[in-house]
Design an enzyme around this catalytic site. Structure first.
Site, PDB file in Angstrom:
ATOM      1  N   ASP A 288       0.866  -1.175   0.000  1.00  0.00           N
ATOM      2  CA  ASP A 288       0.000   0.000   0.000  1.00  0.00           C
ATOM      3  C   ASP A 288       0.907   1.231   0.000  1.00  0.00           C
ATOM      4  OD1 ASP A 288      -3.184   0.703   1.636  1.00  0.00           O
ATOM      5  OD2 ASP A 288      -2.062   1.783   0.111  1.00  0.00           O
TER       6      ASP A 288
HETATM    7  C1  GLC Z   1      -4.314   4.479   0.007  1.00  0.00           C
HETATM    8  C2  GLC Z   1      -5.214   3.314   0.353  1.00  0.00           C
HETATM    9  C3  GLC Z   1      -5.295   2.276  -0.726  1.00  0.00           C
HETATM   10  C4  GLC Z   1      -5.143   2.941  -2.073  1.00  0.00           C
HETATM   11  C5  GLC Z   1      -3.730   3.490  -2.165  1.00  0.00           C
HETATM   12  C6  GLC Z   1      -3.498   4.240  -3.479  1.00  0.00           C
HETATM   13  O1  GLC Z   1      -3.607   4.893   1.134  1.00  0.00           O
HETATM   14  O2  GLC Z   1      -4.949   2.636   1.571  1.00  0.00           O
HETATM   15  O3  GLC Z   1      -6.556   1.631  -0.579  1.00  0.00           O
HETATM   16  O4  GLC Z   1      -5.374   2.007  -3.115  1.00  0.00           O
HETATM   17  O5  GLC Z   1      -3.416   4.336  -1.081  1.00  0.00           O
HETATM   18  O6  GLC Z   1      -4.339   5.338  -3.558  1.00  0.00           O
END
Ligand code: GLC
Length: 711
Positions: A288
């Site tokens: 993430d």
């Molecule tokens: C965010 C979220 C994730 C998302 C990623 C990219 O922090 O936790 O669900 O896909 O970053 O935006």
């Protein structure tokens, strides 16, 4: 209308396994030949994912702030990007990767396609309320149509985190509290995104997230510690991820949290053992946003080198936005701490997906300006979103059958969400045009309803947008007087209340889940002069509506329904559509009951409201159980489930039981019912929930269905 349902306790998966994790030898051959040409820098480049030059969807970690992305792009040191959208922007960056780098390896472009692209669907938790898997699949497919038309080919979804804590802001993008329902939804969304073939212009890469356990954050506080036992992990958390992988998902995203004390991004058991070895997952494991860097913050890693080593060796293939792999993986390889073979294995996963997406055959496959014009916000897409929204609405209360509205009534439409055209778009609507939702006010106008409007109070003191926090501190009650005056001269009051789209979603956990701000003061003032109140609540989470439930006659829960919100709500209020939604998450009586879920264990002193001694599992200050339970929802018909018949009352392992019920509509109002089958294992080595959903069928008037049973 009589429909017979024969239910089964079906252990076989009901879904179509459009994809498997099996490899295509032709693709593998190509992957190997490209890999053989790559330098170590180029290989590590494929494991590096950076944000585009526009929206950011997370905090930029110190080391991850790269100021010369173009140079990295030209050197082939970036394998994928996120938050780049629009054919023009995608084409510009793809051109650099394909025409200006040594090997011309195309980029993949990721985006949080959580509930639609520009034509915004109901938030995922709302869609689950439809209990209609085909509709959910169609909704995901429509989102894929639009996003791919805008150049996106990697959906950072479906989010499949089971959760039973409405304080957590991200329940809105999830799948509710039940692992069985969540698993079917996960499959439906993966198949909707990936379709029959990943290399079509209108399909894209699914990415179930957040692996794993994120929905069990302590006190529902986002990014908080997750400490769950193996039993909960395997019985509640993992099933939807397994279903998504079995449905063919070719990427998965790790979660920010620790699991048993180890950050999920570096959790060898979760990734290498379970996902890659046991489940045979052959796609990309993506971190993430900056979660590899956050291993230092967690206190797991003392430095970036340690974090890089442990995340990579645990099986996380691609680093989103931390740039740790870009900056440290080569040194670890030179020091023989990370083998070239291990790096090759991850690079092959990335190349494999790029071949499956057809990007090597045509890197501009998703860059079709004509499609972008024709597909996005098409009438067909809006019609589908309206259908999904209609099926997502849950009728929670309708005493004295105040609903559906009839034309002879003088109607007052009151409340801060009556005219709002942004809030219904929900939290993850980055690509949506602002003010593009149909408001309830407009829905009333569209159906020529005779009504007058008053706002009453504001919801929040200022319009907020991503990623800023929402501040409530409103004190202005002057609009209440006008609302009361209007209520006084009306026969019925429709009160449009709820929470802002940015009081829910990522980073928006709340310690309170009642209607925010001055809305209760508004309801109190209006209900003092008019008893005929229909409350329409719009929110991303289950709310504590205990007080409201005592003061209004009808409650329609409309979640955040997306682009066609106002039309859907109006059609339900007028009876043009008979509500059929069922709750995917329990609505508590009080926030103190959280987490609350139907599939709880019995305990040694089970809840027994009839018992007047204190020694049983309960709270002394609130009635036992949820206000509205999982699987609950009313309609305007009078449909009964009758004549429940079992083919046997005793079976041994391997036997099957047929359970036959009759669905009878004792009214003239056509409607649908979701017939739900639960089982309970009375005694077991490990205790089992007091009931577990094992099958269901949404029965509509024209459908008579027989599910044969296999046990
Ligand atoms: C965010 C979220 C994730 C998302 C990623 C990219 O922090 O936790 O669900 O896909 O970053 O935006």
């Amino acid at each position: 209308m009589k429909t017979k349902i024969i239910f089964g306790i079906i252990y076989l998966c009901l879904k179509v396994n459009v994809f498997s994790q099996d490899l295509d030898p032709r693709i593998e051959q190509k992957v190997d030949s490209v890999l053989s040409l790559m330098t170590m820098d180029e290989k590590i480049g494929q494991l590096n994912q950076l944000n585009g030059f526009w929206d950011a969807t997370g905090p930029i970690p110190e080391e991850g702030q790269s100021l010369n992305k173009y140079n990295q792009l030209k050197a082939g040191l970036i394998g994928s990007m996120l938050n780049v959208k629009g054919v023009k922007e995608v084409r510009e960056l793809q051109k650099i990767a394909v025409e200006q780098t040594r090997l011309g390896i195309p980029l993949i472009f990721g985006f949080d396609l959580i509930h639609g692209y520009k034509t915004i669907t109901p938030i995922p938790l709302a869609e689950v309320s439809s209990w209609d898997m085909e509709l959910i699949r169609k909704s995901a497919a429509m989102a894929a149509e639009e996003a791919t038309a805008a150049g996106v080919n990697w959906a950072f979804g479906p989010m499949v985190d089971v959760s039973s804590d409405a304080r957590w802001g991200r329940v809105m993008e999830g799948v509710g509290e039940d692992p069985y329902l969540a698993s079917l939804v996960a499959s439906a969304r993966v198949i909707g995104y990936q379709g029959e073939n990943l290399d079509r212009t209108n399909t894209l890469l699914a990415c179930p997230k957040h692996y794993a356990g994120y929905g069990f954050a302590e006190s529902g506080k986002d990014y908080n510690t997750v400490s769950i036992d193996d039993y909960t992990l395997h019985n509640f958390v993992m099933p939807p991820f397994k279903a998504a992988i079995d449905a063919g998902a070719m990427s998965i995203m790790t979660s920010f949290n620790v699991i048993q004390g180890v950050p999920a991004t570096a959790n060898n058991y979760l990734i290498n053992e379970k996902l890659k070895k046991d489940w045979g997952f052959k796609g990309i494991v993506l971190s993430d946003w900056g979660s590899i860097a956050e291993m230092i913050t967690h206190g797991f890693s003392p430095n970036p080198i340690h974090a890089t080593r442990h995340a990579f060796l645990a099986g996380t293939d691609v680093d989103m936005e931390a740039s740790f792999y870009a900056n440290h993986l080569k040194d670890l390889n030179t020091q023989n701490i990370v083998s070239t073979a291990k790096i090759d294995e991850s690079v092959k996963r990335v190349l494999r997906v790029k071949f499956q997406l057809g990007l090597f055959d045509d890197p501009y496959l998703y860059c079709d300006e004509t499609r972008e014009e024709q597909i996005i916000l098409s009438k067909e897409n809006r019609d589908l979103v309206l259908e999904v929204a209609l099926n997502s609405i849950v009728l929670l209360k309708n005493d004295t059958n105040l609903l559906p509205l009839t034309g002879d009534k003088k109607i007052a439409l009151i409340g801060p969400l009556a005219k709002d055209k942004n809030i219904p778009l929900g939290n993850w609507s980055l690509a949506a045009d602002s003010d593009s939702a149909v408001s309830i006010y407009e829905g009333f106008k569209n159906l020529n309803i005779n009504f007058e409007y008053a706002k009453g109070v504001n919801l929040v003191n200022k319009k907020v947008s991503f990623p800023f926090a929402t501040h409530l501190n409103i004190t202005n009650t002057e609009g209440i007087e006008e609302a009361v005056a209007l209520a006084k001269k009306s026969d019925v009051v429709v009160l449009a209340v709820g929470e802002d789209a940015f009081q829910t979603g990522e980073g928006r956990s709340q310690s309170e889940i009642q209607l925010p701000g001055l809305q209760r003061a508004l309801i109190e003032a209006v209900s003092a002069v008019n008893a005929n109140i229909i409350l329409v609540t719009q929110s991303g989470r289950p709310l504590d509506l205990s007080w409201e439930n005592e003061h209004v006659k009808s409650i329609v829960h409309a979640w955040h329904l997306g682009t066609e919100s106002g039309n859907a709500i109006t059609k339900v209020l007028t009876g043009e559509f008979n509500p059929s939604g069922k709750l995917p998450m329990s609505f508590p009586r009080a926030v103190g009951q959280l987490p609350i879920y139907y599939n709880k264990y019995k305990t040694g002193r089970p809840s027994d409201p009839g018992n007047d001694i204190v020694f049983w599992s309960h709270f002394t200050d609130v009635e036992e159980g949820p206000l509205f339970p999982f699987g609950y929802g009313l309609n305007y018909s009078n449909i009964k489930i009758e004549n429940v018949k079992l083919s046997k009352i005793k079976i041994k392992e391997g036997d099957s039981i047929k359970i036959e019920v009759t669905i009878k509509n004792h009214s003239k109002v056509q409607g649908s019912e979701v017939v739900q089958l639960y089982i309970q294992d009375l005694y077991s080595r490990y205790v089992r929930p007091i009931k577990e959903l094992k099958d269901f069928e949404k029965v509509r008037k024209e459908l008579s269905c027989y599910l044969l049973a296999f046990l």
